[in-house]
Design an enzyme around this catalytic site. Structure first.
Site, PDB file in Angstrom:
ATOM      1  N   TYR A   1       0.623  -1.521   0.041  1.00 51.83           N
ATOM      2  CA  TYR A   1       0.003  -0.104  -0.025  1.00 51.83           C
ATOM      3  C   TYR A   1       1.735   1.459  -0.161  1.00 51.83           C
ATOM      4  CZ  TYR A   1      -3.751  -3.000   0.280  1.00 51.83           C
ATOM      5  OH  TYR A   1      -4.935  -4.186  -0.365  1.00 51.83           O
TER       6      TYR A   1
ATOM      7  N   HIS B   1     -14.442   0.790  -1.299  1.00 47.15           N
ATOM      8  CA  HIS B   1     -13.139   0.004  -0.846  1.00 47.15           C
ATOM      9  C   HIS B   1     -12.693   0.603   0.478  1.00 47.15           C
ATOM     10  CE1 HIS B   1     -15.154  -2.762  -4.565  1.00 47.15           C
ATOM     11  NE2 HIS B   1     -15.594  -2.889  -3.372  1.00 47.15           N
TER      12      HIS B   1
ATOM     13  N   CYS C   1     -10.155   0.909  17.905  1.00 42.65           N
ATOM     14  CA  CYS C   1     -10.352   1.557  18.305  1.00 42.65           C
ATOM     15  C   CYS C   1     -11.282   2.023  17.605  1.00 42.65           C
ATOM     16  CB  CYS C   1      -9.797   2.827  19.311  1.00 42.65           C
ATOM     17  SG  CYS C   1      -8.496   4.091  18.358  1.00 42.65           S
TER      18      CYS C   1
ATOM     19  N   THR D   1     -15.107  -0.764 -14.289  1.00 44.75           N
ATOM     20  CA  THR D   1     -14.908  -1.729 -13.923  1.00 44.75           C
ATOM     21  C   THR D   1     -15.112  -3.120 -14.986  1.00 44.75           C
ATOM     22  OG1 THR D   1     -15.699  -2.471 -11.583  1.00 44.75           O
ATOM     23  CG2 THR D   1     -17.025  -1.050 -12.999  1.00 44.75           C
TER      24      THR D   1
ATOM     25  N   ASN E   1     -16.942   1.889 -21.023  1.00 44.20           N
ATOM     26  CA  ASN E   1     -15.836   0.776 -20.353  1.00 44.20           C
ATOM     27  C   ASN E   1     -14.860   0.411 -21.465  1.00 44.20           C
ATOM     28  OD1 ASN E   1     -14.967  -0.619 -17.937  1.00 44.20           O
ATOM     29  ND2 ASN E   1     -15.465  -2.362 -19.061  1.00 44.20           N
TER      30      ASN E   1
ATOM     31  N   GLU F   1     -14.302  -2.657 -22.544  1.00 39.89           N
ATOM     32  CA  GLU F   1     -14.659  -3.943 -23.053  1.00 39.89           C
ATOM     33  C   GLU F   1     -16.152  -4.401 -22.230  1.00 39.89           C
ATOM     34  OE1 GLU F   1     -11.670  -6.203 -21.908  1.00 39.89           O
ATOM     35  OE2 GLU F   1     -12.671  -6.170 -19.692  1.00 39.89           O
TER      36      GLU F   1
HETATM   37  C1  BV8 Z   1     -18.316  -8.508   1.053  1.00 40.90           C
HETATM   38  C2  BV8 Z   1      -9.163  -2.676  -2.264  1.00 40.90           C
HETATM   39  C3  BV8 Z   1     -19.766  -9.464   2.604  1.00 40.90           C
HETATM   40  C4  BV8 Z   1      -8.284  -3.402  -2.174  1.00 40.90           C
HETATM   41  C5  BV8 Z   1     -11.061  -4.259  -2.818  1.00 40.90           C
HETATM   42  C6  BV8 Z   1     -15.325 -16.017  -1.901  1.00 40.90           C
HETATM   43  C7  BV8 Z   1     -14.198 -15.781  -0.525  1.00 40.90           C
HETATM   44  C8  BV8 Z   1     -14.762 -14.730   0.522  1.00 40.90           C
HETATM   45  C9  BV8 Z   1     -15.499 -13.582  -0.484  1.00 40.90           C
HETATM   46  C10 BV8 Z   1     -16.587 -13.826  -1.679  1.00 40.90           C
HETATM   47  C11 BV8 Z   1     -16.118 -15.341  -1.917  1.00 40.90           C
HETATM   48  N1  BV8 Z   1     -16.665 -15.320  -3.295  1.00 40.90           N
HETATM   49  C12 BV8 Z   1     -17.092 -13.825  -3.519  1.00 40.90           C
HETATM   50  C13 BV8 Z   1     -17.364 -13.487  -2.675  1.00 40.90           C
HETATM   51  C14 BV8 Z   1     -17.544 -11.288  -2.207  1.00 40.90           C
HETATM   52  C15 BV8 Z   1     -16.018 -11.147  -2.442  1.00 40.90           C
HETATM   53  C16 BV8 Z   1     -15.608 -10.957  -3.810  1.00 40.90           C
HETATM   54  O1  BV8 Z   1     -16.621 -10.648  -4.918  1.00 40.90           O
HETATM   55  N2  BV8 Z   1     -15.092 -11.756  -4.441  1.00 40.90           N
HETATM   56  C17 BV8 Z   1     -14.874 -12.259  -5.385  1.00 40.90           C
HETATM   57  C18 BV8 Z   1     -13.396 -11.625  -5.961  1.00 40.90           C
HETATM   58  C19 BV8 Z   1     -15.096 -12.548  -6.821  1.00 40.90           C
HETATM   59  N3  BV8 Z   1     -16.201  -9.556  -2.247  1.00 40.90           N
HETATM   60  C20 BV8 Z   1     -15.612  -8.918  -0.979  1.00 40.90           C
HETATM   61  O2  BV8 Z   1     -15.191  -9.782  -0.040  1.00 40.90           O
HETATM   62  C21 BV8 Z   1     -16.135  -7.755  -0.397  1.00 40.90           C
HETATM   63  N4  BV8 Z   1     -16.830  -7.848   0.832  1.00 40.90           N
HETATM   64  O3  BV8 Z   1     -18.435  -9.317  -0.084  1.00 40.90           O
HETATM   65  O4  BV8 Z   1     -18.480  -8.532   2.321  1.00 40.90           O
HETATM   66  C22 BV8 Z   1     -20.845  -7.924   2.688  1.00 40.90           C
HETATM   67  C23 BV8 Z   1     -20.986  -7.723   1.075  1.00 40.90           C
HETATM   68  C24 BV8 Z   1     -21.853  -6.803   0.976  1.00 40.90           C
HETATM   69  C25 BV8 Z   1     -22.793  -6.455   2.628  1.00 40.90           C
HETATM   70  C26 BV8 Z   1     -22.278  -7.077   3.505  1.00 40.90           C
HETATM   71  C27 BV8 Z   1     -21.265  -7.945   3.894  1.00 40.90           C
HETATM   72  C28 BV8 Z   1     -15.168  -7.026  -0.364  1.00 40.90           C
HETATM   73  C29 BV8 Z   1     -14.338  -6.447  -1.935  1.00 40.90           C
HETATM   74  C30 BV8 Z   1     -13.446  -5.243  -1.329  1.00 40.90           C
HETATM   75  C31 BV8 Z   1     -11.911  -5.753  -1.835  1.00 40.90           C
HETATM   76  N5  BV8 Z   1     -11.426  -4.592  -1.996  1.00 40.90           N
HETATM   77  N6  BV8 Z   1     -10.582  -3.331  -3.245  1.00 40.90           N
HETATM   78  C32 BV8 Z   1      -7.396  -2.159  -3.335  1.00 40.90           C
HETATM   79  O5  BV8 Z   1      -8.033  -1.632  -3.389  1.00 40.90           O
HETATM   80  O6  BV8 Z   1      -6.463  -2.638  -3.016  1.00 40.90           O
HETATM   81  S1  BV8 Z   1     -11.115  -5.358  -4.458  1.00 40.90           S
HETATM   82  C33 BV8 Z   1     -10.422  -4.213  -6.164  1.00 40.90           C
HETATM   83  O7  BV8 Z   1     -11.639  -4.547  -6.863  1.00 40.90           O
HETATM   84  C34 BV8 Z   1     -10.972  -2.878  -6.280  1.00 40.90           C
HETATM   85  O8  BV8 Z   1     -10.898  -1.824  -5.153  1.00 40.90           O
HETATM   86  C35 BV8 Z   1     -11.123  -3.162  -8.002  1.00 40.90           C
HETATM   87  O9  BV8 Z   1     -11.555  -1.433  -8.224  1.00 40.90           O
HETATM   88  C36 BV8 Z   1     -11.769  -4.393  -7.753  1.00 40.90           C
HETATM   89  C37 BV8 Z   1     -12.998  -4.061  -8.390  1.00 40.90           C
HETATM   90  O10 BV8 Z   1     -11.589  -4.133 -10.011  1.00 40.90           O
HETATM   91  P1  BV8 Z   1     -12.037  -3.892 -11.476  1.00 40.90           P
HETATM   92  O11 BV8 Z   1     -11.919  -1.719 -10.493  1.00 40.90           O
HETATM   93  O12 BV8 Z   1     -13.578  -3.558 -12.020  1.00 40.90           O
HETATM   94  O13 BV8 Z   1     -10.403  -3.552 -11.911  1.00 40.90           O
HETATM   95  P2  BV8 Z   1     -11.021  -4.380 -13.037  1.00 40.90           P
HETATM   96  O14 BV8 Z   1      -9.140  -4.786 -13.051  1.00 40.90           O
HETATM   97  O15 BV8 Z   1     -10.875  -5.679 -12.267  1.00 40.90           O
HETATM   98  O16 BV8 Z   1     -11.209  -4.058 -14.450  1.00 40.90           O
HETATM   99  C38 BV8 Z   1     -11.345  -2.601 -15.037  1.00 40.90           C
HETATM  100  C39 BV8 Z   1     -11.487  -2.272 -15.623  1.00 40.90           C
HETATM  101  O17 BV8 Z   1     -11.891  -0.822 -16.483  1.00 40.90           O
HETATM  102  C40 BV8 Z   1     -12.069  -4.021 -16.996  1.00 40.90           C
HETATM  103  O18 BV8 Z   1     -13.338  -3.843 -17.383  1.00 40.90           O
HETATM  104  C41 BV8 Z   1     -10.936  -3.331 -18.179  1.00 40.90           C
HETATM  105  O19 BV8 Z   1     -11.883  -3.438 -19.098  1.00 40.90           O
HETATM  106  C42 BV8 Z   1     -11.290  -1.498 -18.525  1.00 40.90           C
HETATM  107  N7  BV8 Z   1     -10.299  -0.421 -18.167  1.00 40.90           N
HETATM  108  C43 BV8 Z   1      -9.184  -0.606 -18.622  1.00 40.90           C
HETATM  109  N8  BV8 Z   1      -8.367   0.257 -18.897  1.00 40.90           N
HETATM  110  C44 BV8 Z   1      -9.274   1.393 -19.607  1.00 40.90           C
HETATM  111  C45 BV8 Z   1     -11.139   0.717 -18.998  1.00 40.90           C
HETATM  112  N9  BV8 Z   1     -12.802   1.137 -19.211  1.00 40.90           N
HETATM  113  C46 BV8 Z   1     -11.907   2.082 -19.580  1.00 40.90           C
HETATM  114  N10 BV8 Z   1     -11.610   3.543 -19.979  1.00 40.90           N
HETATM  115  C47 BV8 Z   1      -9.130   2.662 -20.306  1.00 40.90           C
HETATM  116  N11 BV8 Z   1      -8.975   2.803 -20.000  1.00 40.90           N
END
Ligand code: BV8
Length: 234
Positions: free
Chosen positions: A52, A105, A116, A172, A197, A199
């Site tokens: 980080y 996030h 705390c 996203t 996006n 894609e």
């Molecule tokens: C939760 C902070 C319960 C960290 C992040 C099994 C076990 C445990 C959990 C789970 C499980 N299955 C599912 C889950 C839930 C889990 C989850 O979803 N896992 C996934 C992997 C399956 N989620 C959680 O654990 C969440 N908490 O569920 O708690 C709950 C829920 C609701 C209510 C009560 C309780 C917590 C998730 C948060 C994790 N922390 N970030 C850090 O940043 O270091 S997530 C991380 O991924 C980032 O925040 C990021 O933003 C996020 C998503 O990724 P994207 O932003 O979409 O980025 P990505 O690279 O994937 O995509 C980029 C996109 O941009 C692409 O489409 C690309 O084409 C496009 N792009 C690229 N360039 C451009 C562009 N578009 C336009 N212009 C460009 N130039």
């Protein structure tokens, strides 16, 4: 017209901040389990702080791009509410001029104390032994929502979706829940849904436009503002 905008790593990509899942993305260099879960932090807090600290430095070097600035212009000139719900932990929306931003996030520039719950502006570099400025316990961490942790602002997001007219998803992949489920909620609530996006992430949107955010977002914002100007002329 009330608008809820969800942004992800793609809106900051053209500012030089790495996305998560594109080729060579952040997660390929670091396994999620090690750097973005509470278990990973407990196992090796020094590694997580290094991860980080590097991202905080990267974000500090980056500049907001035309997409961030266009959303700030929309917030200033649109007569309806505009809420940005961002999955991003950088502060480019704020530095681009947006004020109504909800970091579901967490944020790189915020720190929190596991003992705390106190939060404060994060220093450039955080270290495992940093004492909490409030309770002095050596249990400080980045104020980031890791996998398995509950995202911030969920109640506000859900209540905002209930009164909005339009849901726009920008930069996203729709991989991470609960953010990835917002479009389903929006559809069920009768909002119009638009994806801007590189894609198409899913067929869940009424309309999907593909291309870089710095082109798609300013064009879309101008469309909204000119429709607003035309409707006020009548
Ligand atoms: C939760 C902070 C319960 C960290 C992040 C099994 C076990 C445990 C959990 C789970 C499980 N299955 C599912 C889950 C839930 C889990 C989850 O979803 N896992 C996934 C992997 C399956 N989620 C959680 O654990 C969440 N908490 O569920 O708690 C709950 C829920 C609701 C209510 C009560 C309780 C917590 C998730 C948060 C994790 N922390 N970030 C850090 O940043 O270091 S997530 C991380 O991924 C980032 O925040 C990021 O933003 C996020 C998503 O990724 P994207 O932003 O979409 O980025 P990505 O690279 O994937 O995509 C980029 C996109 O941009 C692409 O489409 C690309 O084409 C496009 N792009 C690229 N360039 C451009 C562009 N578009 C336009 N212009 C460009 N130039």
């Amino acid at each position: 017209m009330s608008i809820v905008i969800l942004t992800g790593a793609g809106i900051s990509a053209e500012s030089g901040i790495g996305t998560f899942r594109d080729a060579g993305g952040l997660w390929e260099q670091y396994p999620i389990e090690q750097v973005a879960t509470p278990e990973g932090f407990a196992a090796d807090p020094d590694l997580v702080h290094r991860f980080y600290n590097a991202r905080r430095a990267n974000a500090a070097q980056a500049e907001p791009n035309a997409a961030h600035r266009a959303l700030a212009k929309l917030e200033r000139q649109h007569t309806g509410d505009v809420l940005i719900v961002t999955q991003n932990v950088d502060d480019l929306h704020e530095r681009g001029g947006s004020q109504n931003v909800l970091h579901m996030h967490g944020a790189l520039n915020r720190a929190t104390c596991s003992a705390c719950g106190h939060t404060w502006p994060a220093p450039t570099e955080m270290h495992t032994t940093d004492p909490c400025p409030k309770c002095t316990a050596p249990s400080t961490r980045p104020d980031i929502v890791w996998f398995g942790e509950i995202p911030q602002g969920m109640n506000s997001i859900e209540s905002k979706l209930r009164t909005a007219d339009l849901f726009v998803s920008i930069g996203t992949s729709g991989t991470v829940y609960p953010a990835a489920g917002f479009v389903q909620s929006a559809n069920a609530l009768g909002l119009r849904t638009l994806e801007l996006n590189l894609e198409t992430s899913s067929g869940a949107f009424d309309e999907s436009r593909t291309g870089p955010a710095t082109q798609l977002v300013p064009t879309w914002v101008e469309e909204v503002l000119s429709q607003q100007r035309n409707s006020t002329k009548r």
